[in-house]
Design an enzyme around this catalytic site. Structure first.
Site, PDB file in Angstrom:
ATOM      1  N   ASP A 115       0.811  -1.208   0.000  1.00 21.40           N
ATOM      2  CA  ASP A 115       0.000   0.000   0.000  1.00 21.40           C
ATOM      3  C   ASP A 115       0.853   1.271   0.000  1.00 21.40           C
ATOM      4  O   ASP A 115       0.817   2.062   0.933  1.00 21.40           O
ATOM      5  CB  ASP A 115      -0.921  -0.055   1.237  1.00 21.40           C
ATOM      6  CG  ASP A 115      -1.826   1.150   1.353  1.00 21.40           C
ATOM      7  OD1 ASP A 115      -2.097   1.808   0.333  1.00 21.40           O
ATOM      8  OD2 ASP A 115      -2.264   1.435   2.488  1.00 21.40           O
TER       9      ASP A 115
ATOM     10  N   ASN B   2       7.137  -7.169   6.532  1.00 17.03           N
ATOM     11  CA  ASN B   2       5.865  -6.596   6.977  1.00 17.03           C
ATOM     12  C   ASN B   2       4.710  -7.373   6.371  1.00 17.03           C
ATOM     13  O   ASN B   2       4.650  -7.558   5.144  1.00 17.03           O
ATOM     14  CB  ASN B   2       5.734  -5.136   6.548  1.00 17.03           C
ATOM     15  CG  ASN B   2       4.406  -4.537   7.005  1.00 17.03           C
ATOM     16  OD1 ASN B   2       4.193  -4.315   8.197  1.00 17.03           O
ATOM     17  ND2 ASN B   2       3.490  -4.301   6.062  1.00 17.03           N
ATOM     18  N   GLU B   3       3.817  -7.821   7.234  1.00 11.87           N
ATOM     19  CA  GLU B   3       2.572  -8.471   6.839  1.00 11.87           C
ATOM     20  C   GLU B   3       2.746  -9.535   5.759  1.00 11.87           C
ATOM     21  O   GLU B   3       2.121  -9.459   4.689  1.00 11.87           O
ATOM     22  CB  GLU B   3       1.538  -7.431   6.411  1.00 11.87           C
ATOM     23  CG  GLU B   3       1.243  -6.463   7.546  1.00 11.87           C
ATOM     24  CD  GLU B   3      -0.086  -5.736   7.405  1.00 11.87           C
ATOM     25  OE1 GLU B   3      -0.636  -5.688   6.294  1.00 11.87           O
ATOM     26  OE2 GLU B   3      -0.582  -5.232   8.430  1.00 11.87           O
TER      27      GLU B   3
ATOM     28  N   ASN C  48       0.176  -5.432  13.509  1.00  6.70           N
ATOM     29  CA  ASN C  48      -0.562  -4.276  13.003  1.00  6.70           C
ATOM     30  C   ASN C  48      -2.043  -4.513  13.270  1.00  6.70           C
ATOM     31  O   ASN C  48      -2.570  -5.585  12.937  1.00  6.70           O
ATOM     32  CB  ASN C  48      -0.322  -4.114  11.505  1.00  6.70           C
ATOM     33  CG  ASN C  48       1.142  -3.858  11.187  1.00  6.70           C
ATOM     34  OD1 ASN C  48       1.902  -3.449  12.059  1.00  6.70           O
ATOM     35  ND2 ASN C  48       1.536  -4.093   9.940  1.00  6.70           N
TER      36      ASN C  48
ATOM     37  N   TYR D 141      -6.141  -3.012  13.159  1.00  4.61           N
ATOM     38  CA  TYR D 141      -7.085  -2.036  12.588  1.00  4.61           C
ATOM     39  C   TYR D 141      -8.522  -2.303  13.016  1.00  4.61           C
ATOM     40  O   TYR D 141      -9.445  -2.109  12.223  1.00  4.61           O
ATOM     41  CB  TYR D 141      -6.931  -2.004  11.059  1.00  4.61           C
ATOM     42  CG  TYR D 141      -5.623  -1.359  10.639  1.00  4.61           C
ATOM     43  CD1 TYR D 141      -5.502   0.030  10.591  1.00  4.61           C
ATOM     44  CD2 TYR D 141      -4.509  -2.130  10.336  1.00  4.61           C
ATOM     45  CE1 TYR D 141      -4.306   0.630  10.233  1.00  4.61           C
ATOM     46  CE2 TYR D 141      -3.302  -1.536   9.982  1.00  4.61           C
ATOM     47  CZ  TYR D 141      -3.210  -0.150   9.935  1.00  4.61           C
ATOM     48  OH  TYR D 141      -2.025   0.453   9.590  1.00  4.61           O
TER      49      TYR D 141
ATOM     50  N   TYR E 222     -10.757  -1.633   9.458  1.00  2.00           N
ATOM     51  CA  TYR E 222     -11.062  -2.682   8.471  1.00  2.00           C
ATOM     52  C   TYR E 222     -12.046  -3.701   9.034  1.00  2.00           C
ATOM     53  O   TYR E 222     -12.758  -4.372   8.285  1.00  2.00           O
ATOM     54  CB  TYR E 222      -9.776  -3.371   7.998  1.00  2.00           C
ATOM     55  CG  TYR E 222      -8.871  -2.426   7.233  1.00  2.00           C
ATOM     56  CD1 TYR E 222      -9.309  -1.807   6.067  1.00  2.00           C
ATOM     57  CD2 TYR E 222      -7.593  -2.134   7.692  1.00  2.00           C
ATOM     58  CE1 TYR E 222      -8.500  -0.917   5.373  1.00  2.00           C
ATOM     59  CE2 TYR E 222      -6.779  -1.256   6.997  1.00  2.00           C
ATOM     60  CZ  TYR E 222      -7.237  -0.648   5.838  1.00  2.00           C
ATOM     61  OH  TYR E 222      -6.439   0.235   5.152  1.00  2.00           O
TER      62      TYR E 222
ATOM     63  N   GLU F  88       1.394  -0.924  14.081  1.00  2.00           N
ATOM     64  CA  GLU F  88       0.531  -0.050  13.280  1.00  2.00           C
ATOM     65  C   GLU F  88      -0.842  -0.017  13.907  1.00  2.00           C
ATOM     66  O   GLU F  88      -1.369  -1.066  14.311  1.00  2.00           O
ATOM     67  CB  GLU F  88       0.361  -0.576  11.837  1.00  2.00           C
ATOM     68  CG  GLU F  88       1.555  -0.382  10.948  1.00  2.00           C
ATOM     69  CD  GLU F  88       1.296  -0.849   9.504  1.00  2.00           C
ATOM     70  OE1 GLU F  88       0.123  -0.851   9.058  1.00  2.00           O
ATOM     71  OE2 GLU F  88       2.275  -1.213   8.838  1.00  2.00           O
TER      72      GLU F  88
ATOM     73  N   TRP G  94       0.097   4.456  12.672  1.00  2.00           N
ATOM     74  CA  TRP G  94       0.195   4.462  11.211  1.00  2.00           C
ATOM     75  C   TRP G  94      -0.572   5.654  10.699  1.00  2.00           C
ATOM     76  O   TRP G  94      -1.775   5.689  10.890  1.00  2.00           O
ATOM     77  CB  TRP G  94      -0.384   3.169  10.619  1.00  2.00           C
ATOM     78  CG  TRP G  94      -0.118   3.044   9.142  1.00  2.00           C
ATOM     79  CD1 TRP G  94      -1.021   3.180   8.136  1.00  2.00           C
ATOM     80  CD2 TRP G  94       1.146   2.751   8.542  1.00  2.00           C
ATOM     81  NE1 TRP G  94      -0.395   2.994   6.926  1.00  2.00           N
ATOM     82  CE2 TRP G  94       0.939   2.735   7.148  1.00  2.00           C
ATOM     83  CE3 TRP G  94       2.436   2.530   9.030  1.00  2.00           C
ATOM     84  CZ2 TRP G  94       1.971   2.490   6.238  1.00  2.00           C
ATOM     85  CZ3 TRP G  94       3.451   2.282   8.122  1.00  2.00           C
ATOM     86  CH2 TRP G  94       3.195   2.257   6.746  1.00  2.00           C
TER      87      TRP G  94
ATOM     88  N   LYS H 211      -3.916   8.089   6.509  1.00  3.13           N
ATOM     89  CA  LYS H 211      -3.750   7.747   7.932  1.00  3.13           C
ATOM     90  C   LYS H 211      -2.667   8.571   8.610  1.00  3.13           C
ATOM     91  O   LYS H 211      -2.353   8.347   9.784  1.00  3.13           O
ATOM     92  CB  LYS H 211      -3.491   6.246   8.099  1.00  3.13           C
ATOM     93  CG  LYS H 211      -4.705   5.407   7.704  1.00  3.13           C
ATOM     94  CD  LYS H 211      -4.625   3.972   8.147  1.00  3.13           C
ATOM     95  CE  LYS H 211      -5.768   3.156   7.579  1.00  3.13           C
ATOM     96  NZ  LYS H 211      -5.703   2.958   6.117  1.00  3.13           N
TER      97      LYS H 211
HETATM   98  C1  GCB Z   1      -1.152  -2.184   6.862  1.00  2.08           C
HETATM   99  C2  GCB Z   1       0.106  -2.093   6.082  1.00  2.08           C
HETATM  100  C3  GCB Z   1       0.389  -0.682   5.582  1.00  2.08           C
HETATM  101  C4  GCB Z   1      -0.907  -0.050   5.079  1.00  2.08           C
HETATM  102  C5  GCB Z   1      -1.893   0.017   6.220  1.00  2.08           C
HETATM  103  C6  GCB Z   1      -3.249   0.602   5.784  1.00  2.08           C
HETATM  104  O1  GCB Z   1      -1.365  -3.079   7.620  1.00  2.08           O
HETATM  105  O2  GCB Z   1       1.226  -2.591   6.765  1.00  2.08           O
HETATM  106  O3  GCB Z   1       1.347  -0.740   4.577  1.00  2.08           O
HETATM  107  O4  GCB Z   1      -0.701   1.198   4.516  1.00  2.08           O
HETATM  108  O5  GCB Z   1      -2.128  -1.270   6.716  1.00  2.08           O
HETATM  109  O6  GCB Z   1      -3.421   1.808   5.855  1.00  2.08           O
HETATM  110  O7  GCB Z   1      -4.086  -0.160   5.339  1.00  2.08           O
END
Ligand code: GCB
Length: 580
Positions: A162, A401-402, A452, A454, A458, A490, A535, A555
């Protein structure tokens, strides 16, 4: 790999500036002999991504050609001469005076060619760059979406990550000289014994006869030096610094290390390095800096700036650090690739703790292309550690990462990489950053658990009352399973600058601020959580997608032009006065 430096035995010349440029959409340049020079279409700035410099080239990923002329400098006489690219994304082929110097794959780490014998009075340097997105590249792109291998993000261009897949010569290009007999590498590690700092320096040199190394450490009114003979081109010295001024955030004390290669009292070569005396260690559920628990508060960032793309010009870099200091952060992760040498120097000088991350973002473990991805990841891990090993700011290495670690091959892949990283650096903890959490099996053999999260974005979109208890439960489960320090590497929400809502609604600055505040509230109650990275520090450009208005990830707690949003003020309050 020592960074080019100017000193009485070495010279550097920065080739930044205007270079000739031409795109090659029909891939004719090789056949037409552009390697020997071509007629330019336009000039462009180096370093910078080409995608941001011309509107028509935004989504163009290559191939494209660069050229630049330069004269040999009299100071190069009798020296070895090298050409160093700080970063070219993604595949670079380089010619000097029509002769191929080599090819380099990978976008965010330096590479060097020796050009001593190739250099003429007047020279033509030609570089072909291509940045296509392919599944067997790292980071990968054009990966078929599926539950095991990729998010169904539908990005255009089709990146499996991303952030915008910028292309070009994105960091400075240097010419530098070394003497023919020279210091090839220096490795510094530090330890503490009571009030004594112990600096271990291993130097490697190439000489054509007996020579000795003088190593000195100087600073804060103290100077100590040691001479030792080279044995098979190597020497290791231990220097003791009584009453050492330790390096830490808030007191980034740097000593000056000088390594001199001498024969009969004459200095043949020398290297100067700022060094910090500090230790870093994982003990139980804690991360210890200089033997004391430390909490990492800060951000994931991006090298992203209007007009220059993936190059942060000095003024933008300065501003990022000013913003991080203003807000009370003490750390960041180099999401999702190693940052520039200049960035790492600034972190040393200003006292930021850095999790250094390789460009392995969006990895997947389907058989096709896997051995190539592993080979590249090994190369990038090695190159990153070799480049950054002497920076006191770096306190942890992140291998990825991820990753989409659902397939069994993932564990063996990371065991391999972790083994490599540990063989190269025995002093720093090693981790990877996961979205999977408890099912990320590699945490069993890594030192810290980085996730990470969210919730409220999400998942549980717009419902923080549901999201916050899930975060709390999830963190407890992670610690129960792995019994290792946890870092929330994150968390955050998009906030479109100037967008307001009451009650707070997704994409408003109020929702972002509330989410961050409530996450930090949970994190503070978990003694095993040793880090919180929001993040992102600033809004950044990404590929186009339905969930990325304006092709932007919003973000950031600062805008893309580095102005504070509401969340920045909230964080400043939360993080001020040394609080986590
Ligand atoms: C994540 C990723 C990062 C994205 C972020 C997002 O988990 O590591 O690269 O930019 O989420 O904003 O979705």
């Amino acid at each position: 790999m020592l960074y080019p430096q100017k000193n009485p035995n070495r010279q550097t010349k920065d080739l930044s500036g205007k270079w000739d440029f031409r795109i090659d959409p029909r891939n004719q340049g090789l056949g037409k002999g552009w390697t020997k020079g071509f007629s330019k279409q336009q000039t462009l700035s180096v370093p910078a991504s080409w995608n941001e410099q011309f509107a028509g080239l935004r989504d163009y990923l290559g191939p494209a050609w660069y050229q630049r002329r330069f004269s040999r400098h009299p100071a190069a006489e009798g020296k070895r001469i090298f050409l160093r690219f700080g970063s070219v994304n993604y595949l670079a082929q380089v010619w000097l005076n029509g002769m191929k110097l080599g090819t380099h794959e990978g976008g965010h780490l330096p590479f060097v060619f020796e050009i001593t014998r190739r250099l003429k009075k007047e020279n033509l340097l030609v570089v072909r760059v291509e940045g296509f997105l392919k599944p067997d590249r790292v980071p990968p792109g054009n990966v078929p979406a599926g539950p095991l291998d990729s998010f169904n993000n539908n990005f255009n261009p089709p990146a499996s990550f991303d952030f915008f897949p910028y292309c070009g010569i994105q960091r400075p290009v240097f010419l530098f000289t070394t003497p023919h007999e020279s210091i090839e590498d220096v490795t510094v590690t530090t330890n503490i014994n009571g009030k004594m700092g112990i600096v271990s320096v291993t130097a490697q040199a190439k000489t054509s006869g007996p020579a000795s190394l003088w190593v000195s450490v100087e600073g804060f009114g103290w100077k100590t030096s040691i001479e030792s003979p080279l044995k098979s081109g190597k020497s290791t010295d231990l220097l003791k610094v009584p009453d050492a001024k330790l390096w830490a955030p808030g007191s980034p004390n740097l000593y000056q290390l000088k390594v001199e290669l001498k024969r009969n009292g004459k200095t043949i070569d020398q290297i100067r390095l700022p060094i910090g005396i500090r230790t870093i260690q994982v003990k139980g559920s804690r991360l210890l800096l200089n033997g004391k628990p430390i909490f990492l508060k800060g951000f994931g960032r991006h090298e992203d700036y209007a007009g220059t793309g993936r190059y942060l010009p000095p003024k933008a870099l300065k501003k990022d650090y000013a913003n991080m200091r203003w807000i009370g952060a003490n750390s960041f992760r180099t999401t999702h690739y190693p940052y520039s040498d200049e960035d790492m120097d600034m972190a040393d000088r200003l006292g930021f703790l850095v999790i250094g991350e390789t460009p392995a973002v969006g990895l997947f473990f389907k058989k096709e292309g896997l051995s190539k991805r592993l080979k590249l990841c090994r190369q990038f891990t090695k190159d990153m550690i070799e480049r950054d090993k002497n920076h006191p700011c770096v306190v942890m290495w992140s291998l990825a990462n991820e990753p989409h670690s659902h397939r069994p091959a993932a564990k063996a892949f990371f065991k391999n990489l972790a083994g490599l990283a540990r063989s190269l650096d025995k002093t720093r903890p090693i981790t990877l950053v996961s979205y999977l959490g408890v099912s990320e099996e590699s945490f069993e053999f890594l030192d810290a658990v980085c996730v990470n999260r969210y919730y409220g974005w999400y998942t549980e979109p717009g419902d923080l009352d549901k999201a916050i208890p899930r975060l709390s439960q999830d963190l407890d489960e992670l610690y129960r399973k792995f019994k290792k320090p946890v870092l929330v590497t994150e968390f955050g929400a998009d906030a479109i600058p100037g967008s307001h809502a009451d009650p707070p609604t997704m994409f408003s600055v109020e929702y972002q601020a509330e989410m961050i505040e409530r996450y930090i509230g949970v994190i503070r109650r978990k003694p095993y959580v040793v880090g919180a990275h929001v993040w992102n520090l600033s809004d950044f450009k990404t590929a186009q997608a339905t969930h990325r208005p304006n092709g932007m990830n919003y973000k950031g707690v600062f805008t893309r032009d580095r102005k504070p949003k509401l969340a920045a003020y909230v964080l400043r309050k939360l993080w001020s006065k040394g609080k986590n």
